[in-house]
Structure formats: structure tokens, C-alpha cells
Motif scaffolding. Structure first.
Motif, PDB file in Angstrom:
ATOM      1  N   ARG A   1       3.046   6.001  -2.986  1.00  0.00           N
ATOM      2  CA  ARG A   1       4.210   6.681  -3.566  1.00  0.00           C
ATOM      3  C   ARG A   1       4.072   6.804  -5.080  1.00  0.00           C
ATOM      4  O   ARG A   1       4.464   7.820  -5.668  1.00  0.00           O
ATOM      5  N   ALA A   2       3.495   5.776  -5.706  1.00  0.00           N
ATOM      6  CA  ALA A   2       3.262   5.843  -7.156  1.00  0.00           C
ATOM      7  C   ALA A   2       2.252   6.933  -7.491  1.00  0.00           C
ATOM      8  O   ALA A   2       2.427   7.682  -8.461  1.00  0.00           O
ATOM      9  N   ARG A   3       1.201   7.045  -6.692  1.00  0.00           N
ATOM     10  CA  ARG A   3       0.221   8.125  -6.889  1.00  0.00           C
ATOM     11  C   ARG A   3       0.883   9.491  -6.768  1.00  0.00           C
ATOM     12  O   ARG A   3       0.599  10.412  -7.556  1.00  0.00           O
TER      13      ARG A   3
ATOM     14  N   ARG B   1       5.999  -0.340  12.775  1.00  0.00           N
ATOM     15  CA  ARG B   1       7.203  -1.139  12.492  1.00  0.00           C
ATOM     16  C   ARG B   1       7.200  -1.634  11.042  1.00  0.00           C
ATOM     17  O   ARG B   1       8.224  -1.580  10.353  1.00  0.00           O
ATOM     18  N   ASP B   2       6.054  -2.116  10.573  1.00  0.00           N
ATOM     19  CA  ASP B   2       5.965  -2.609   9.195  1.00  0.00           C
ATOM     20  C   ASP B   2       6.254  -1.496   8.196  1.00  0.00           C
ATOM     21  O   ASP B   2       6.971  -1.700   7.203  1.00  0.00           O
ATOM     22  N   ALA B   3       5.678  -0.314   8.439  1.00  0.00           N
ATOM     23  CA  ALA B   3       5.914   0.811   7.530  1.00  0.00           C
ATOM     24  C   ALA B   3       7.372   1.251   7.579  1.00  0.00           C
ATOM     25  O   ALA B   3       7.970   1.600   6.547  1.00  0.00           O
ATOM     26  N   TYR B   4       7.949   1.223   8.762  1.00  0.00           N
ATOM     27  CA  TYR B   4       9.367   1.577   8.915  1.00  0.00           C
ATOM     28  C   TYR B   4      10.249   0.619   8.107  1.00  0.00           C
ATOM     29  O   TYR B   4      11.169   1.038   7.404  1.00  0.00           O
ATOM     30  N   GLN B   5       9.943  -0.658   8.215  1.00  0.00           N
ATOM     31  CA  GLN B   5      10.713  -1.652   7.469  1.00  0.00           C
ATOM     32  C   GLN B   5      10.541  -1.494   5.964  1.00  0.00           C
ATOM     33  O   GLN B   5      11.398  -1.920   5.184  1.00  0.00           O
TER      34      GLN B   5
ATOM     35  N   GLN C   1       0.823  -1.207   0.000  1.00  0.00           N
ATOM     36  CA  GLN C   1       0.000   0.000   0.000  1.00  0.00           C
ATOM     37  C   GLN C   1       0.862   1.265   0.000  1.00  0.00           C
ATOM     38  O   GLN C   1       0.519   2.260  -0.649  1.00  0.00           O
ATOM     39  N   LEU C   2       1.996   1.232   0.695  1.00  0.00           N
ATOM     40  CA  LEU C   2       2.927   2.356   0.640  1.00  0.00           C
ATOM     41  C   LEU C   2       3.445   2.562  -0.780  1.00  0.00           C
ATOM     42  O   LEU C   2       3.555   3.700  -1.258  1.00  0.00           O
TER      43      LEU C   2
ATOM     44  N   ILE D   1      -2.581   3.740   3.457  1.00  0.00           N
ATOM     45  CA  ILE D   1      -1.399   2.977   3.887  1.00  0.00           C
ATOM     46  C   ILE D   1      -1.771   1.893   4.889  1.00  0.00           C
ATOM     47  O   ILE D   1      -1.396   0.734   4.735  1.00  0.00           O
ATOM     48  N   PHE D   2      -2.536   2.284   5.917  1.00  0.00           N
ATOM     49  CA  PHE D   2      -2.806   1.382   7.037  1.00  0.00           C
ATOM     50  C   PHE D   2      -4.199   0.767   7.024  1.00  0.00           C
ATOM     51  O   PHE D   2      -4.507  -0.077   7.865  1.00  0.00           O
TER      52      PHE D   2
END
Length: 233
Positions: free
Chosen positions: A12-14, A44-48, A7-8, A226-227
Motif C-alpha cells: 500500500r505504501a508503494r 483470512r490473515d489478509a482480510y483481518q 507485507q500488505l 503480499i503472500f
């Protein structure tokens, strides 16, 4: 690929497509992942997945997450943004832990954040929130108050004026949305001409980030895309 990474990548593509359509460099537009109501594991997932800027709206919930992550030692480079309405009695929590406050809209809050920011920390980055739609249900200062508030922030060595934040009206009418975003862009340009530290126009969320980028936003605040949807229960 984890769901949050997927989803991130889509967000970012958008952003890149919107920047290209607006004739802008996508490197000049930052993504703030709005993690309010989401658990530490989601951060944590988004950070990774490479995300480093996170936005929170509830002081006590946010501070618990910040403290939990900092105690683990591996998340020291997260940039924390407070983006929700801030009650005066919670200002110390935010002044001591956050890197940015984007929802400054009154003199008393400026004064408290300046007084409560620990001297050993870098100055607290400040965006002034404007109620650009004039809706009574929304926080934010009026346009006429912005330059006086900006002067108050700029006078403090514990604060750094960075720009403006707004939540335009939730509407399906692109003309109304565009008009409000154009007003924000014009105010931002005027403020940046007066203060060399001003470089941030925080505007645009999941539903309207393309329009915001078209109208000069330098930071979009995206949560749901994202979430996933938030559970306020």
C-alpha cells in the motif's frame, strides 16, 4: 504485526508513493490481492488486515476456498475476482460464485457467462483481457477484437462491462513496458468514452505496479509481495 499485514502495508505504501509520483489520487487505485495457490488461512490473515478484494486463477481451487469462507459467515463482503484463463467447461462455477471476471477474451465465454449468471445475483462485472504484448504464450484478445467484445458484454443485462485487463511483457526494458502500458491506457480511454460503466484498467503486478500506476492503472494485481512466492508443486 503478522507477516501478511506487514507485507500488505508495504504494498500500500508503494502504491501511495507511485500515485504521488504520477500526480494521482491513491484513493482511485484499488489493490487486488492475488491469492491463487494460497490457503484459506492466508486469505483470512489478509482480510483481518483490511483487504477485501481477492484474485483467483483456478476455478475449482477458488470455488473450494470461496465456499469454505462463505460457510463461516464472516467474509460476506469479500469481492472475488477471477483473473486466470477460463475454460468454457468451468464457466458456470465462476458465473455462480465470483463478482468479477477479468479474463474475458472471446465471444463464447461472454455468451456462457451471461447465460449462467444467476438472475438473483448482481450483474457479473467484466474486464476484457487484451494480449497487449502479442505473445503466443499469453491469453487475451487482440486490440482489434476489443470493441466488438465490449458490445457483446454491454448487450447483456446479466453482465456489466467495467474495463480492460492486461499482462504486459515481462521485460527489463522500460521503453517496451511503457509503450505497452501506454497502448492499454489509450484503449481504456477510448472504451470509457463509449461506455459509461467502464472505470477499471487492471494492470500492474508485484514487479511493475509503479509503471502501471504511472500509465493510468486503476487496479493492481499483487500476489507475491503480499503472500510470498507461490508453490505450484
Amino acid at each position: 504485526m503478522s507477516q501478511i499485514l506487514q507485507q500488505l502495508t508495504g504494498v500500500r505504501a508503494r502504491m501511495e508513493q507511485a500515485a504521488a509520483a504520477a500526480g494521482r489520487d491513491p484513493a482511485h487505485i484499488r489493490l487486488l490481492a492475488v491469492s491463487k495457490t494460497k490457503p484459506v488461512e492466508a486469505i483470512r490473515d489478509a482480510y483481518q488486515a483490511g483487504q477485501r478484494r481477492f484474485g483467483e486463477s483456478y476455478a475449482q481451487e477458488a470455488c473450494a476456498k470461496i465456499d469454505a469462507l462463505r460457510s463461516q459467515g464472516d467474509f460476506a463482503d469479500i469481492e472475488w475476482h477471477f483473473i486466470g484463463p477460463l475454460q468454457s467447461n468451468k464457466s458456470r462455477l465462476v458465473a455462480e460464485r465470483f463478482d468479477w471476471v477479468q479474463s474475458v477474451d472471446r465471444d463464447k465465454l461472454v455468451e456462457r457467462l451471461a447465460r449462467q449468471r444467476p438472475a438473483q445475483l448482481a450483474p457479473l462485472n467484466i474486464c476484457l483481457q487484451i494480449n497487449i504484448s502479442g505473445e503466443s504464450s499469453k491469453s487475451g484478445a487482440s486490440e482489434s477484437e476489443i470493441f466488438r467484445l465490449a458490445q457483446l458484454v454491454a448487450q447483456s443485462d446479466r453482465l456489466r462491462l467495467r474495463g480492460l485487463m492486461a499482462i504486459p511483457q515481462h521485460t527489463q526494458d522500460p521503453d517496451v513496458l511503457g509503450q505497452q502500458m501506454q497502448s492499454m491506457q489509450a484503449l481504456f480511454t477510448r472504451l470509457a468514452q463509449q461506455y459509461p460503466t467502464v472505470d477499471t484498467l487492471s494492470m500492474g503486478m508485484t514487479e511493475d505496479l509503479e509503471a502501471a500506476i504511472l500509465h493510468g492503472s486503476t487496479m493492481v494485481r499483487v500476489g507475491t509481495a503480499i503472500f510470498g512466492a507461490r508453490d505450484y508443486s
